[in-house]
Design a protein around this motif. Structure first.
Motif, PDB file in Angstrom:
ATOM      1  N   GLU A  44      28.127-114.937 -12.996  1.00 19.37           N
ATOM      2  CA  GLU A  44      28.415-116.328 -12.464  1.00 19.37           C
ATOM      3  C   GLU A  44      27.613-116.588 -11.272  1.00 19.37           C
ATOM      4  N   PRO A  45      26.158-117.043 -11.408  1.00 21.49           N
ATOM      5  CA  PRO A  45      25.665-117.094 -10.141  1.00 21.49           C
ATOM      6  C   PRO A  45      26.149-117.961  -9.019  1.00 21.49           C
ATOM      7  N   ARG A  46      26.978-118.985  -9.091  1.00 27.05           N
ATOM      8  CA  ARG A  46      27.565-119.784  -8.032  1.00 27.05           C
ATOM      9  C   ARG A  46      28.579-119.016  -7.263  1.00 27.05           C
ATOM     10  N   LEU A  47      29.009-118.032  -7.960  1.00 25.41           N
ATOM     11  CA  LEU A  47      29.882-117.198  -7.121  1.00 25.41           C
ATOM     12  C   LEU A  47      29.571-115.876  -6.757  1.00 25.41           C
ATOM     13  N   GLY A  48      28.287-115.304  -7.374  1.00 24.37           N
ATOM     14  CA  GLY A  48      27.658-114.039  -7.097  1.00 24.37           C
ATOM     15  C   GLY A  48      28.388-113.193  -7.716  1.00 24.37           C
ATOM     16  N   ILE A  49      29.070-113.228  -9.049  1.00 29.43           N
ATOM     17  CA  ILE A  49      29.791-112.062  -9.522  1.00 29.43           C
ATOM     18  C   ILE A  49      29.366-112.058 -10.889  1.00 29.43           C
ATOM     19  N   ASP A  50      29.524-110.709 -11.404  1.00 32.54           N
ATOM     20  CA  ASP A  50      29.413-110.168 -12.520  1.00 32.54           C
ATOM     21  C   ASP A  50      30.664-109.978 -13.315  1.00 32.54           C
ATOM     22  N   VAL A  51      31.214-110.791 -14.196  1.00 31.94           N
ATOM     23  CA  VAL A  51      32.614-110.486 -14.839  1.00 31.94           C
ATOM     24  C   VAL A  51      32.492-109.205 -15.609  1.00 31.94           C
ATOM     25  N   ASP A  52      31.455-108.651 -15.785  1.00 31.86           N
ATOM     26  CA  ASP A  52      31.298-107.279 -16.688  1.00 31.86           C
ATOM     27  C   ASP A  52      31.657-106.145 -15.741  1.00 31.86           C
ATOM     28  N   SER A  53      31.779-106.359 -14.326  1.00 35.74           N
ATOM     29  CA  SER A  53      32.011-105.462 -13.570  1.00 35.74           C
ATOM     30  C   SER A  53      33.525-105.385 -13.246  1.00 35.74           C
ATOM     31  N   LEU A  54      34.334-106.261 -13.895  1.00 37.82           N
ATOM     32  CA  LEU A  54      35.645-106.242 -13.818  1.00 37.82           C
ATOM     33  C   LEU A  54      36.352-105.714 -14.989  1.00 37.82           C
ATOM     34  N   ALA A  55      37.481-104.760 -14.809  1.00 39.42           N
ATOM     35  CA  ALA A  55      38.024-104.210 -15.965  1.00 39.42           C
ATOM     36  C   ALA A  55      38.921-105.003 -16.675  1.00 39.42           C
ATOM     37  N   VAL A  56      38.401-105.697 -17.636  1.00 37.70           N
ATOM     38  CA  VAL A  56      39.073-106.690 -18.693  1.00 37.70           C
ATOM     39  C   VAL A  56      39.399-105.957 -19.967  1.00 37.70           C
ATOM     40  N   ALA A  57      40.724-106.199 -20.318  1.00 36.68           N
ATOM     41  CA  ALA A  57      41.174-105.507 -21.395  1.00 36.68           C
ATOM     42  C   ALA A  57      41.694-106.556 -22.450  1.00 36.68           C
ATOM     43  N   GLN A  58      41.941-106.564 -23.702  1.00 33.52           N
ATOM     44  CA  GLN A  58      42.531-107.275 -24.623  1.00 33.52           C
ATOM     45  C   GLN A  58      43.540-106.842 -25.400  1.00 33.52           C
ATOM     46  N   LEU A  59      44.707-107.469 -25.612  1.00 34.71           N
ATOM     47  CA  LEU A  59      45.921-107.160 -26.531  1.00 34.71           C
ATOM     48  C   LEU A  59      45.341-107.493 -27.802  1.00 34.71           C
ATOM     49  N   SER A  60      45.828-106.780 -28.992  1.00 35.28           N
ATOM     50  CA  SER A  60      45.856-107.343 -30.390  1.00 35.28           C
ATOM     51  C   SER A  60      46.654-108.665 -30.296  1.00 35.28           C
ATOM     52  N   GLY A  61      46.074-109.474 -31.296  1.00 32.97           N
ATOM     53  CA  GLY A  61      46.667-110.926 -31.435  1.00 32.97           C
ATOM     54  C   GLY A  61      47.955-111.064 -31.757  1.00 32.97           C
ATOM     55  N   LEU A  62      49.014-111.696 -30.804  1.00 32.62           N
ATOM     56  CA  LEU A  62      50.285-111.664 -31.057  1.00 32.62           C
ATOM     57  C   LEU A  62      50.504-112.969 -31.989  1.00 32.62           C
ATOM     58  N   VAL A  63      51.739-112.844 -32.850  1.00 29.87           N
ATOM     59  CA  VAL A  63      52.105-114.017 -33.457  1.00 29.87           C
ATOM     60  C   VAL A  63      53.669-114.380 -33.045  1.00 29.87           C
ATOM     61  N   ASP A  64      53.677-115.483 -32.367  1.00 30.70           N
ATOM     62  CA  ASP A  64      54.919-115.551 -31.656  1.00 30.70           C
ATOM     63  C   ASP A  64      55.473-117.216 -32.074  1.00 30.70           C
ATOM     64  N   GLU A  65      56.819-117.416 -31.597  1.00 28.71           N
ATOM     65  CA  GLU A  65      57.444-118.634 -31.932  1.00 28.71           C
ATOM     66  C   GLU A  65      58.328-118.914 -31.049  1.00 28.71           C
ATOM     67  N   PRO A  66      58.707-120.164 -31.014  1.00 29.05           N
ATOM     68  CA  PRO A  66      59.889-120.386 -29.659  1.00 29.05           C
ATOM     69  C   PRO A  66      61.054-119.703 -29.855  1.00 29.05           C
ATOM     70  N   PRO A  67      61.464-118.893 -28.741  1.00 23.73           N
ATOM     71  CA  PRO A  67      61.163-119.188 -27.502  1.00 23.73           C
ATOM     72  C   PRO A  67      60.201-118.437 -26.975  1.00 23.73           C
ATOM     73  N   TYR A  68      59.308-117.799 -27.671  1.00 25.60           N
ATOM     74  CA  TYR A  68      57.990-117.231 -27.258  1.00 25.60           C
ATOM     75  C   TYR A  68      58.406-115.854 -26.329  1.00 25.60           C
ATOM     76  N   SER A  69      59.082-115.051 -26.955  1.00 22.35           N
ATOM     77  CA  SER A  69      59.736-113.996 -26.254  1.00 22.35           C
ATOM     78  C   SER A  69      58.744-112.989 -26.430  1.00 22.35           C
ATOM     79  N   MET A  70      57.598-112.958 -27.320  1.00 23.53           N
ATOM     80  CA  MET A  70      56.713-111.895 -27.219  1.00 23.53           C
ATOM     81  C   MET A  70      55.749-112.260 -26.146  1.00 23.53           C
ATOM     82  N   CYS A  71      55.533-113.467 -25.959  1.00 19.22           N
ATOM     83  CA  CYS A  71      54.528-113.490 -24.796  1.00 19.22           C
ATOM     84  C   CYS A  71      55.107-113.277 -23.589  1.00 19.22           C
ATOM     85  N   GLU A  72      56.312-113.600 -23.373  1.00 11.25           N
ATOM     86  CA  GLU A  72      57.085-112.950 -22.098  1.00 11.25           C
ATOM     87  C   GLU A  72      57.110-111.711 -21.833  1.00 11.25           C
ATOM     88  N   ALA A  73      57.256-110.852 -23.106  1.00  9.24           N
ATOM     89  CA  ALA A  73      57.180-109.320 -23.015  1.00  9.24           C
ATOM     90  C   ALA A  73      55.989-108.761 -23.018  1.00  9.24           C
TER      91      ALA A  73
END
Length: 286
Positions: A44-73
Protein backbone atom coordinates in the motif's frame (compact mmCIF):
# COMPACT_ATOMS: atom_id res chain seq x y z
CA UNK A 1 0.75 -11.23 -4.82
CA UNK A 2 -1.05 -11.01 -1.48
CA UNK A 3 0.37 -13.71 0.74
CA UNK A 4 -2.66 -13.60 3.08
CA UNK A 5 -4.65 -15.04 0.18
CA UNK A 6 -2.22 -17.54 -1.38
CA UNK A 7 0.05 -18.55 1.49
CA UNK A 8 -1.38 -17.42 4.85
CA UNK A 9 0.71 -17.71 8.01
CA UNK A 10 0.15 -20.47 10.52
CA UNK A 11 -2.20 -19.68 13.39
CA UNK A 12 0.53 -20.21 15.97
CA UNK A 13 2.59 -17.20 14.89
CA UNK A 14 -0.09 -14.95 13.36
CA UNK A 15 -0.72 -11.39 14.51
CA UNK A 16 -3.92 -11.15 12.47
CA UNK A 17 -6.52 -13.86 11.80
CA UNK A 18 -9.14 -13.84 9.01
CA UNK A 19 -12.39 -15.62 9.91
CA UNK A 20 -14.65 -16.39 6.91
CA UNK A 21 -18.17 -17.10 8.17
CA UNK A 22 -21.27 -18.24 6.34
CA UNK A 23 -24.90 -18.33 7.39
CA UNK A 24 -26.57 -21.49 6.17
CA UNK A 25 -24.89 -22.89 3.07
CA UNK A 26 -23.71 -19.60 1.57
CA UNK A 27 -19.93 -19.95 1.77
CA UNK A 28 -19.17 -18.37 -1.60
CA UNK A 29 -19.06 -14.66 -0.73
CA UNK A 30 -16.42 -14.79 2.06
CA UNK A 31 -14.22 -17.14 0.05
CA UNK A 32 -14.61 -14.97 -3.06
CA UNK A 33 -12.98 -12.09 -1.14
CA UNK A 34 -10.11 -14.29 0.02
CA UNK A 35 -9.59 -15.79 -3.43
CA UNK A 36 -9.58 -12.33 -5.03
CA UNK A 37 -6.56 -11.44 -2.92
CA UNK A 38 -4.45 -13.64 -5.17
CA UNK A 39 -4.79 -10.96 -7.87
CA UNK A 40 -3.51 -8.14 -5.65
CA UNK A 41 -0.13 -6.68 -4.90
CA UNK A 42 -0.14 -6.33 -1.12
CA UNK A 43 1.95 -3.14 -0.94
CA UNK A 44 0.00 0.00 0.00
CA UNK A 45 2.07 2.95 -1.24
CA UNK A 46 0.01 5.62 0.56
CA UNK A 47 0.96 4.06 3.90
CA UNK A 48 4.34 2.74 2.81
CA UNK A 49 3.58 -0.72 4.16
CA UNK A 50 3.65 -4.16 2.57
CA UNK A 51 0.86 -6.27 4.05
CA UNK A 52 2.83 -9.37 3.07
CA UNK A 53 5.25 -8.49 5.87
CA UNK A 54 2.46 -9.02 8.43
CA UNK A 55 1.70 -12.45 9.82
CA UNK A 56 -1.88 -13.02 8.62
CA UNK A 57 -3.58 -16.39 9.16
CA UNK A 58 -6.89 -17.76 7.92
CA UNK A 59 -9.35 -19.99 9.71
CA UNK A 60 -11.25 -22.63 7.82
CA UNK A 61 -14.69 -21.38 6.87
CA UNK A 62 -17.23 -21.38 9.68
CA UNK A 63 -20.93 -22.06 9.20
CA UNK A 64 -22.84 -20.28 11.94
CA UNK A 65 -26.35 -19.18 12.82
CA UNK A 66 -28.01 -16.90 15.40
CA UNK A 67 -26.89 -16.08 18.04
CA UNK A 68 -23.54 -16.66 16.25
CA UNK A 69 -21.78 -18.48 19.06
CA UNK A 70 -19.14 -19.95 16.71
CA UNK A 71 -18.11 -16.44 15.65
CA UNK A 72 -17.92 -15.48 19.30
CA UNK A 73 -15.74 -18.51 20.09
CA UNK A 74 -13.38 -17.87 17.16
CA UNK A 75 -12.91 -14.20 18.08
CA UNK A 76 -12.45 -15.06 21.76
CA UNK A 77 -9.69 -17.51 20.81
CA UNK A 78 -8.02 -14.86 18.66
CA UNK A 79 -8.17 -12.36 21.54
CA UNK A 80 -6.56 -14.86 23.91
CA UNK A 81 -3.76 -15.37 21.40
CA UNK A 82 -3.35 -11.60 21.07
CA UNK A 83 -4.35 -11.77 17.42
CA UNK A 84 -6.42 -9.12 15.66
CA UNK A 85 -9.71 -10.72 14.51
CA UNK A 86 -11.15 -9.92 11.07
CA UNK A 87 -14.58 -11.45 10.48
CA UNK A 88 -15.59 -11.98 6.84
CA UNK A 89 -19.30 -12.85 7.14
CA UNK A 90 -21.80 -13.64 4.41
CA UNK A 91 -24.43 -11.96 6.62
CA UNK A 92 -23.47 -8.81 8.55
CA UNK A 93 -25.67 -9.74 11.52
CA UNK A 94 -22.97 -12.34 12.34
CA UNK A 95 -20.90 -9.35 13.46
CA UNK A 96 -22.84 -9.54 16.70
CA UNK A 97 -21.01 -12.74 17.68
CA UNK A 98 -17.62 -11.03 17.21
CA UNK A 99 -18.77 -7.88 19.00
CA UNK A 100 -20.11 -9.89 21.91
CA UNK A 101 -16.76 -11.66 22.30
CA UNK A 102 -14.77 -8.42 22.44
CA UNK A 103 -17.35 -6.56 24.53
CA UNK A 104 -16.76 -9.10 27.32
CA UNK A 105 -13.10 -8.04 27.39
CA UNK A 106 -13.70 -4.36 26.59
CA UNK A 107 -16.85 -3.31 28.51
CA UNK A 108 -16.49 0.23 27.12
CA UNK A 109 -16.49 -0.97 23.50
CA UNK A 110 -17.86 1.41 20.85
CA UNK A 111 -18.85 0.57 17.26
CA UNK A 112 -18.39 2.25 13.89
CA UNK A 113 -21.19 1.07 11.63
CA UNK A 114 -20.46 1.74 7.93
CA UNK A 115 -23.53 0.86 5.89
CA UNK A 116 -26.08 2.28 3.50
CA UNK A 117 -28.82 0.98 5.80
CA UNK A 118 -29.63 1.64 9.45
CA UNK A 119 -30.32 -2.07 10.12
CA UNK A 120 -32.77 -1.12 12.85
CA UNK A 121 -36.36 -2.03 13.61
CA UNK A 122 -37.59 -3.95 10.54
CA UNK A 123 -40.98 -3.02 9.17
CA UNK A 124 -43.84 -5.44 9.95
CA UNK A 125 -43.99 -6.67 6.34
CA UNK A 126 -40.38 -7.87 6.63
CA UNK A 127 -41.11 -10.00 9.69
CA UNK A 128 -41.69 -13.71 9.11
CA UNK A 129 -43.64 -15.97 11.49
CA UNK A 130 -41.50 -17.49 14.26
CA UNK A 131 -38.51 -15.40 13.19
CA UNK A 132 -36.27 -13.83 15.82
CA UNK A 133 -35.76 -10.44 14.22
CA UNK A 134 -33.28 -9.44 16.93
CA UNK A 135 -30.61 -11.22 14.88
CA UNK A 136 -32.04 -10.44 11.46
CA UNK A 137 -30.11 -8.50 8.83
CA UNK A 138 -32.64 -5.66 9.12
CA UNK A 139 -32.49 -5.26 12.90
CA UNK A 140 -29.24 -6.52 14.45
CA UNK A 141 -27.76 -3.06 15.11
CA UNK A 142 -30.51 -2.53 17.67
CA UNK A 143 -28.70 -5.09 19.85
CA UNK A 144 -25.81 -2.64 20.20
CA UNK A 145 -28.15 -0.04 21.65
CA UNK A 146 -29.73 -2.57 23.98
CA UNK A 147 -26.27 -3.21 25.42
CA UNK A 148 -25.58 0.54 25.65
CA UNK A 149 -22.67 0.56 23.20
CA UNK A 150 -21.91 3.93 21.58
CA UNK A 151 -22.54 3.65 17.82
CA UNK A 152 -21.38 6.01 15.07
CA UNK A 153 -23.03 5.56 11.67
CA UNK A 154 -21.07 6.33 8.49
CA UNK A 155 -22.50 6.43 4.95
CA UNK A 156 -26.14 5.99 5.98
CA UNK A 157 -28.73 6.80 3.30
CA UNK A 158 -31.61 4.32 3.68
CA UNK A 159 -33.91 3.28 6.50
CA UNK A 160 -37.47 3.36 7.75
CA UNK A 161 -39.08 6.37 9.39
CA UNK A 162 -39.18 4.38 12.64
CA UNK A 163 -35.44 3.75 12.43
CA UNK A 164 -34.66 7.42 11.82
CA UNK A 165 -36.80 8.41 14.79
CA UNK A 166 -34.93 5.83 16.89
CA UNK A 167 -31.57 7.30 15.88
CA UNK A 168 -32.76 10.81 16.61
CA UNK A 169 -34.02 9.86 20.07
CA UNK A 170 -30.74 8.07 20.89
CA UNK A 171 -28.62 11.01 19.67
CA UNK A 172 -26.49 8.77 17.50
CA UNK A 173 -23.80 10.56 15.46
CA UNK A 174 -24.62 10.03 11.78
CA UNK A 175 -22.39 10.93 8.85
CA UNK A 176 -24.84 10.86 5.99
CA UNK A 177 -23.53 9.80 2.61
CA UNK A 178 -25.02 12.90 0.96
CA UNK A 179 -23.36 15.36 3.36
CA UNK A 180 -19.87 16.85 3.28
CA UNK A 181 -17.76 15.82 6.26
CA UNK A 182 -14.14 15.21 7.10
CA UNK A 183 -12.69 11.92 8.43
CA UNK A 184 -11.51 13.72 11.56
CA UNK A 185 -15.12 14.49 12.42
CA UNK A 186 -15.83 10.76 12.60
CA UNK A 187 -12.89 10.37 14.99
CA UNK A 188 -14.17 13.19 17.18
CA UNK A 189 -17.63 11.58 17.35
CA UNK A 190 -16.10 8.41 18.83
CA UNK A 191 -15.34 8.11 22.54
CA UNK A 192 -11.66 7.61 23.31
CA UNK A 193 -12.10 3.90 23.94
CA UNK A 194 -11.77 0.58 22.03
CA UNK A 195 -13.60 0.41 18.70
CA UNK A 196 -15.10 -2.43 16.69
CA UNK A 197 -15.49 -1.62 13.00
CA UNK A 198 -18.42 -3.06 11.03
CA UNK A 199 -18.12 -2.36 7.31
CA UNK A 200 -20.94 -3.33 4.97
CA UNK A 201 -19.67 -2.99 1.39
CA UNK A 202 -22.93 -1.32 0.35
CA UNK A 203 -21.61 1.81 2.07
CA UNK A 204 -19.67 2.37 -1.15
CA UNK A 205 -21.35 3.64 -4.29
CA UNK A 206 -22.73 0.79 -6.46
CA UNK A 207 -20.52 1.96 -9.33
CA UNK A 208 -17.59 0.62 -7.28
CA UNK A 209 -19.17 -2.54 -5.83
CA UNK A 210 -22.14 -3.79 -7.81
CA UNK A 211 -22.62 -7.21 -6.22
CA UNK A 212 -23.77 -6.22 -2.73
CA UNK A 213 -26.91 -6.91 -0.74
CA UNK A 214 -29.44 -4.06 -1.08
CA UNK A 215 -27.33 -1.56 -3.07
CA UNK A 216 -28.25 2.11 -2.74
CA UNK A 217 -27.19 4.93 -5.09
CA UNK A 218 -25.14 7.82 -3.78
CA UNK A 219 -22.66 5.90 -1.65
CA UNK A 220 -19.24 6.92 -0.38
CA UNK A 221 -16.37 7.35 -2.77
CA UNK A 222 -13.40 4.99 -2.62
CA UNK A 223 -10.91 7.46 -1.17
CA UNK A 224 -13.47 8.99 1.19
CA UNK A 225 -13.87 5.58 2.83
CA UNK A 226 -10.14 4.82 2.84
CA UNK A 227 -9.29 8.16 4.44
CA UNK A 228 -11.98 7.69 7.09
CA UNK A 229 -10.65 4.21 7.92
CA UNK A 230 -7.10 5.48 8.28
CA UNK A 231 -8.15 8.42 10.46
CA UNK A 232 -9.97 6.15 12.93
CA UNK A 233 -7.15 3.58 13.02
CA UNK A 234 -4.64 6.37 13.68
CA UNK A 235 -6.61 7.84 16.58
CA UNK A 236 -8.43 4.92 18.23
CA UNK A 237 -7.72 1.34 19.29
CA UNK A 238 -9.60 -0.70 16.67
CA UNK A 239 -9.82 -4.10 18.37
CA UNK A 240 -11.70 -5.96 15.65
CA UNK A 241 -13.26 -5.73 12.21
CA UNK A 242 -16.19 -7.22 10.33
CA UNK A 243 -16.16 -6.80 6.54
CA UNK A 244 -18.94 -8.25 4.42
CA UNK A 245 -22.06 -7.66 2.39
CA UNK A 246 -20.90 -9.19 -0.90
CA UNK A 247 -23.73 -10.87 -2.82
CA UNK A 248 -23.25 -13.92 -5.01
CA UNK A 249 -24.12 -13.27 -8.64
CA UNK A 250 -22.78 -12.55 -12.11
CA UNK A 251 -20.66 -9.58 -10.94
CA UNK A 252 -19.35 -11.15 -7.73
CA UNK A 253 -15.80 -11.56 -9.03
CA UNK A 254 -15.35 -7.88 -9.87
CA UNK A 255 -16.87 -6.76 -6.57
CA UNK A 256 -14.82 -9.27 -4.58
CA UNK A 257 -11.62 -7.86 -6.06
CA UNK A 258 -12.52 -4.34 -4.90
CA UNK A 259 -13.42 -5.67 -1.44
CA UNK A 260 -10.16 -7.62 -1.29
CA UNK A 261 -8.29 -4.37 -2.01
CA UNK A 262 -10.30 -2.71 0.78
CA UNK A 263 -9.38 -5.58 3.11
CA UNK A 264 -5.71 -5.15 2.21
CA UNK A 265 -5.99 -1.44 3.06
CA UNK A 266 -7.57 -2.20 6.44
CA UNK A 267 -4.84 -4.74 7.22
CA UNK A 268 -2.27 -2.09 6.30
CA UNK A 269 -3.95 0.47 8.58
CA UNK A 270 -3.82 -2.01 11.45
CA UNK A 271 -0.21 -2.88 10.72
CA UNK A 272 0.82 0.76 10.52
CA UNK A 273 -1.12 2.24 13.43
CA UNK A 274 -1.60 -0.70 15.80
CA UNK A 275 1.39 -2.98 15.19
CA UNK A 276 3.77 -0.12 14.43
CA UNK A 277 4.97 -1.74 11.22
CA UNK A 278 7.00 0.48 8.91
CA UNK A 279 7.89 -1.86 6.11
CA UNK A 280 9.09 -1.22 2.60
CA UNK A 281 7.97 -3.19 -0.46
CA UNK A 282 9.60 -6.54 -0.85
CA UNK A 283 11.44 -7.42 -4.06
CA UNK A 284 9.02 -9.48 -6.10
CA UNK A 285 7.79 -9.82 -9.62
CA UNK A 286 4.67 -7.89 -10.43
Amino acid sequence: MARWSLHPSSQSNARIVLIPTAFGNDTQAPMAILNAGSDLCAFEPRLGIDVDSLAVAQLSGLVDEPPYSMCEAAVTQAWRRQQWPVLLPSVLSASWGAIRALWKHHPNLSVVHCSAHANLMPSPEMTQPDQDMGYGSAAWVELLYQHKMPVVHVGLRSGSARAYEWLKNHHSPIFWAQDSWEPQQVVEALPDQPVFWVLDCNVLDPSLVEAVHHPEPGGLSWFQLLQTCEAVFAARNVVGLSLGGVAVGSSTRQTARAVARLLNWLLACHGCHSLGATTQPQTASA
